[in-house]
Design a protein around this motif. Structure first.
Motif, PDB file in Angstrom:
ATOM      1  N   THR A   1       0.844  -1.009  -0.056  1.00 42.89           N
ATOM      2  CA  THR A   1      -0.223  -0.125  -0.081  1.00 42.89           C
ATOM      3  C   THR A   1       0.830   0.951   0.097  1.00 42.89           C
ATOM      4  OG1 THR A   1      -1.803  -1.176   1.294  1.00 42.89           O
ATOM      5  CG2 THR A   1      -1.701   1.273   1.125  1.00 42.89           C
ATOM      6  N   THR A   2       1.956   1.377   0.642  1.00 40.81           N
ATOM      7  CA  THR A   2       2.850   2.262   0.756  1.00 40.81           C
ATOM      8  C   THR A   2       4.353   1.874   0.357  1.00 40.81           C
ATOM      9  OG1 THR A   2       3.130   2.108   2.992  1.00 40.81           O
ATOM     10  CG2 THR A   2       1.390   3.983   2.239  1.00 40.81           C
ATOM     11  N   VAL A   3       5.002   1.511   1.618  1.00 42.30           N
ATOM     12  CA  VAL A   3       6.304   0.757   1.343  1.00 42.30           C
ATOM     13  C   VAL A   3       6.343  -0.512   2.210  1.00 42.30           C
ATOM     14  CG1 VAL A   3       7.390   3.022   0.866  1.00 42.30           C
ATOM     15  CG2 VAL A   3       7.067   2.154   3.346  1.00 42.30           C
ATOM     16  N   GLY A   4       7.442  -1.479   1.990  1.00 43.43           N
ATOM     17  CA  GLY A   4       7.589  -2.437   2.827  1.00 43.43           C
ATOM     18  C   GLY A   4       8.450  -3.639   1.646  1.00 43.43           C
ATOM     19  N   TRP A   5       8.557  -4.649   2.478  1.00 38.21           N
ATOM     20  CA  TRP A   5       9.505  -5.857   1.731  1.00 38.21           C
ATOM     21  C   TRP A   5       8.517  -6.052   0.545  1.00 38.21           C
ATOM     22  CZ3 TRP A   5       8.324 -11.000   1.540  1.00 38.21           C
ATOM     23  CH2 TRP A   5       9.566 -12.158   0.794  1.00 38.21           C
ATOM     24  N   LYS A   6       8.980  -6.203  -0.812  1.00 35.61           N
ATOM     25  CA  LYS A   6       8.273  -6.443  -1.937  1.00 35.61           C
ATOM     26  C   LYS A   6       8.165  -7.708  -2.190  1.00 35.61           C
ATOM     27  CE  LYS A   6       8.899  -1.790  -3.684  1.00 35.61           C
ATOM     28  NZ  LYS A   6       9.273  -0.909  -4.770  1.00 35.61           N
ATOM     29  N   GLY A   7       8.786  -8.674  -1.924  1.00 29.73           N
ATOM     30  CA  GLY A   7       8.750 -10.140  -2.222  1.00 29.73           C
ATOM     31  C   GLY A   7      10.118 -10.613  -2.417  1.00 29.73           C
ATOM     32  N   LEU A   8      10.098 -12.002  -2.554  1.00 30.61           N
ATOM     33  CA  LEU A   8      11.562 -12.819  -2.746  1.00 30.61           C
ATOM     34  C   LEU A   8      11.945 -12.158  -3.941  1.00 30.61           C
ATOM     35  CD1 LEU A   8      13.003 -15.117  -1.290  1.00 30.61           C
ATOM     36  CD2 LEU A   8      11.965 -16.654  -3.247  1.00 30.61           C
ATOM     37  N   ALA A   9      11.494 -12.081  -5.118  1.00 36.75           N
ATOM     38  CA  ALA A   9      11.944 -11.664  -6.123  1.00 36.75           C
ATOM     39  C   ALA A   9      12.594 -10.250  -6.277  1.00 36.75           C
ATOM     40  CB  ALA A   9      10.882 -11.687  -7.407  1.00 36.75           C
ATOM     41  N   TYR A  10      12.344  -9.439  -5.174  1.00 35.36           N
ATOM     42  CA  TYR A  10      13.074  -8.214  -5.581  1.00 35.36           C
ATOM     43  C   TYR A  10      13.922  -8.132  -4.236  1.00 35.36           C
ATOM     44  CZ  TYR A  10       8.798  -6.029  -7.718  1.00 35.36           C
ATOM     45  OH  TYR A  10       7.862  -5.756  -8.746  1.00 35.36           O
ATOM     46  N   ASP A  11      13.926  -8.602  -3.116  1.00 34.99           N
ATOM     47  CA  ASP A  11      14.812  -8.682  -2.046  1.00 34.99           C
ATOM     48  C   ASP A  11      14.841  -9.966  -1.414  1.00 34.99           C
ATOM     49  OD1 ASP A  11      16.490  -7.530  -0.204  1.00 34.99           O
ATOM     50  OD2 ASP A  11      14.771  -6.787   1.182  1.00 34.99           O
ATOM     51  N   PRO A  12      15.635 -11.032  -1.901  1.00 35.55           N
ATOM     52  CA  PRO A  12      15.828 -12.211  -1.459  1.00 35.55           C
ATOM     53  C   PRO A  12      16.581 -12.380  -0.172  1.00 35.55           C
ATOM     54  CG  PRO A  12      17.138 -11.954  -3.469  1.00 35.55           C
ATOM     55  CD  PRO A  12      16.202 -10.934  -3.243  1.00 35.55           C
ATOM     56  N   HIS A  13      17.410 -11.410   0.038  1.00 36.96           N
ATOM     57  CA  HIS A  13      18.195 -11.623   1.243  1.00 36.96           C
ATOM     58  C   HIS A  13      17.510 -10.776   2.363  1.00 36.96           C
ATOM     59  CE1 HIS A  13      21.122 -12.605  -1.772  1.00 36.96           C
ATOM     60  NE2 HIS A  13      21.207 -11.586  -2.223  1.00 36.96           N
ATOM     61  N   LEU A  14      16.577 -10.051   2.359  1.00 35.40           N
ATOM     62  CA  LEU A  14      15.544  -9.513   3.382  1.00 35.40           C
ATOM     63  C   LEU A  14      16.176  -8.514   3.999  1.00 35.40           C
ATOM     64  CD1 LEU A  14      14.021 -12.828   4.872  1.00 35.40           C
ATOM     65  CD2 LEU A  14      13.383 -11.887   2.838  1.00 35.40           C
ATOM     66  N   ASP A  15      17.047  -7.867   3.433  1.00 37.89           N
ATOM     67  CA  ASP A  15      17.915  -6.669   3.945  1.00 37.89           C
ATOM     68  C   ASP A  15      17.712  -5.404   3.207  1.00 37.89           C
ATOM     69  OD1 ASP A  15      19.383  -7.430   1.625  1.00 37.89           O
ATOM     70  OD2 ASP A  15      21.082  -7.917   2.810  1.00 37.89           O
ATOM     71  N   GLY A  16      16.962  -5.405   2.247  1.00 41.81           N
ATOM     72  CA  GLY A  16      16.894  -4.081   1.631  1.00 41.81           C
ATOM     73  C   GLY A  16      17.950  -3.775   0.463  1.00 41.81           C
ATOM     74  N   SER A  17      18.677  -4.746   0.290  1.00 38.59           N
ATOM     75  CA  SER A  17      19.681  -4.765  -0.772  1.00 38.59           C
ATOM     76  C   SER A  17      19.201  -5.017  -2.260  1.00 38.59           C
ATOM     77  CB  SER A  17      20.672  -5.923  -0.747  1.00 38.59           C
ATOM     78  OG  SER A  17      20.299  -7.230  -0.791  1.00 38.59           O
ATOM     79  N   ASP A  18      17.932  -5.441  -2.438  1.00 40.91           N
ATOM     80  CA  ASP A  18      17.157  -5.350  -3.470  1.00 40.91           C
ATOM     81  C   ASP A  18      18.021  -6.201  -4.863  1.00 40.91           C
ATOM     82  OD1 ASP A  18      15.098  -4.033  -2.560  1.00 40.91           O
ATOM     83  OD2 ASP A  18      15.734  -2.545  -2.857  1.00 40.91           O
ATOM     84  N   ASP A  19      18.489  -7.294  -4.448  1.00 42.45           N
ATOM     85  CA  ASP A  19      19.416  -8.125  -5.310  1.00 42.45           C
ATOM     86  C   ASP A  19      18.109  -8.997  -6.365  1.00 42.45           C
ATOM     87  OD1 ASP A  19      20.739 -10.024  -6.814  1.00 42.45           O
ATOM     88  OD2 ASP A  19      21.524 -11.156  -5.275  1.00 42.45           O
ATOM     89  N   MET A  20      17.537  -8.155  -7.347  1.00 41.15           N
ATOM     90  CA  MET A  20      16.496  -8.618  -8.215  1.00 41.15           C
ATOM     91  C   MET A  20      16.960  -9.654  -8.955  1.00 41.15           C
ATOM     92  SD  MET A  20      14.438  -5.219  -8.824  1.00 41.15           S
ATOM     93  CE  MET A  20      14.006  -4.107  -7.550  1.00 41.15           C
ATOM     94  N   ALA A  21      18.098  -9.594  -9.373  1.00 35.23           N
ATOM     95  CA  ALA A  21      18.677 -10.878 -10.194  1.00 35.23           C
ATOM     96  C   ALA A  21      18.690 -12.017  -9.758  1.00 35.23           C
ATOM     97  CB  ALA A  21      20.094 -10.406 -10.750  1.00 35.23           C
TER      98      ALA A  21
END
Length: 362
Positions: A108-128
């Motif tokens: 709705t606003t911000v937050g963890w966007k899912g495994l495909a976006y941030d698999p390390h759960l740390d905000g590094s956003d390793d989408m590849a």
């Protein structure tokens, strides 16, 4: 599992007020790295046809999309999938169980966007890495014999998974999107459109009518190039009732009204009920009550109710994202635990068997 595919070097170094760009591997590259065997491709095709047969009334089984609200931990996801595969075989005479493998989460606003976006759960956003891990997990689930379902939130990500999926959801916030309707019109599997967050079904009805038609639209081809996409139209769509701001919409009166609305619009009356979200008042432990109410409606003859959706994980509830996570507990919406899920589906299968054993009037 191998998650070696990574983003290519930074292609554009932008001023502070502009976006930075990192190039991802194309969907074709990832599919070539993690291909499906001919046997798995045939399995996916058979599962898709089984879902279609349920939608079309050719298969009397109940379609159940079940699994975590979102996948955040590969180990617990695969443990859950192994449990589900065993249960799916046990109840296959009355139900087709499909693994809910959600790797994108709308915010709705911000937050963890899912495994495909941030698999390390740390905000590094390793989408590849996230795309690679997501495809690996879905492929492992296929190897267990399970049909796989997900919600497609970002159309550009769809090409990385589309050959693995037997059923797709378009969420309440994106059902109104022309881009998602165009995407659905070109998908090779059944698609469930959720009603809007207001609880109304008009937007989803429009979406199903749109998706049934061919489209030409802007898109990206399998090699990552901008392209004009021409789609054939997708007749295998249906409505998913998830409640709304005004409360649940799975009760008999609501279902009857929806049935009438769909019939009036000449849309096949094929209805799935999401037992979570507004239908459960966001209380995951109320999902069995919703499920059993809908099951009773079906047992009493409402064949428009083709299936249900359950948010379920190894253990019930949810937890905030932190550095010390409990194993098998959702980090997004609260879930029903596996023990409760297994008992619910076994009991439902038995009720369906009992009904089947009763001679029907000629």
């Amino acid at each position: 599992m191998n998650s070696s595919v990574s983003a290519l070097p930074l292609s554009t170094l932008s001023p502070a007020n502009e976006a930075l760009t990192l190039r991802l591997p194309s969907s074709l590259q990832l599919k070539q790295q993690l291909p499906l065997t001919n046997a798995l491709s045939q399995q996916v095709a058979a599962h898709r046809q089984a879902v279609r047969a349920i939608l079309n009334g050719e298969d009397s089984r109940l379609l159940v999309i079940v699994g975590p609200c979102s996948i955040h931990d590969p180990e617990s996801a695969l443990e859950y999938a192994g449990n589900l595969a065993q249960l799916a075989a046990e109840v296959s005479d009355e139900m087709l169980l499909v693994m809910r493998a959600y790797v994108e989460k709308p915010r709705t606003t911000v937050g963890w966007k899912g495994l495909a976006y941030d698999p390390h759960l740390d905000g590094s956003d390793d989408m590849a890495g996230g795309l690679t891990l997501s495809r690996e997990l879905m492929r492992e689930m296929l190897l267990m014999g399970l049909p796989v379902a997900t919600e497609l939130l970002q159309p550009m990500a769809a090409g990385y998974f589309d050959d693995l999926l037997s059923w797709v959801a378009i969420g309440a916030r994106t059902t109104e999107s022309q881009i998602h309707r165009e995407m659905a019109s070109g998908l090779g599997m059944p698609v469930g459109f959720k009603n809007g967050t207001d609880g109304g079904v008009g937007v989803a009805s429009d979406a199903m009518r749109s998706a049934a038609h061919p489209h030409r639209h802007f898109g990206v081809d399998s090699q990552g190039h901008p392209a004009i996409i021409q789609t054939p139209g997708n007749a295998d769509t249906h409505l998913v009732l998830r409640g709304g701001h005004g409360g649940p919409n799975y009760d008999r009166a609501s279902v009857a009204k929806v049935h009438g609305d769909l019939t009036r619009l000449k849309i096949p009356a094929r209805i799935m009920v999401d037992c979570s979200h507004a239908n459960s008042g966001k209380d995951p432990l109320r999902q069995p009550a919703v499920f059993n109410d809908v099951l009773e409606q079906r047992l009493q003859g409402d064949r428009s109710l083709i299936g249900m959706m359950i948010e379920s994980h190894l253990f019930e509830g949810c937890q905030p994202l932190s550095s010390t996570l409990k194993y098998g507990v959702s980090i997004t919406d609260g879930c029903l635990g596996w023990a409760g899920t297994q008992a619910l589906l076994r009991q439902a299968a038995e009720r369906l068997r009992v009904q089947r054993s009763i001679p029907q009037p000629v």
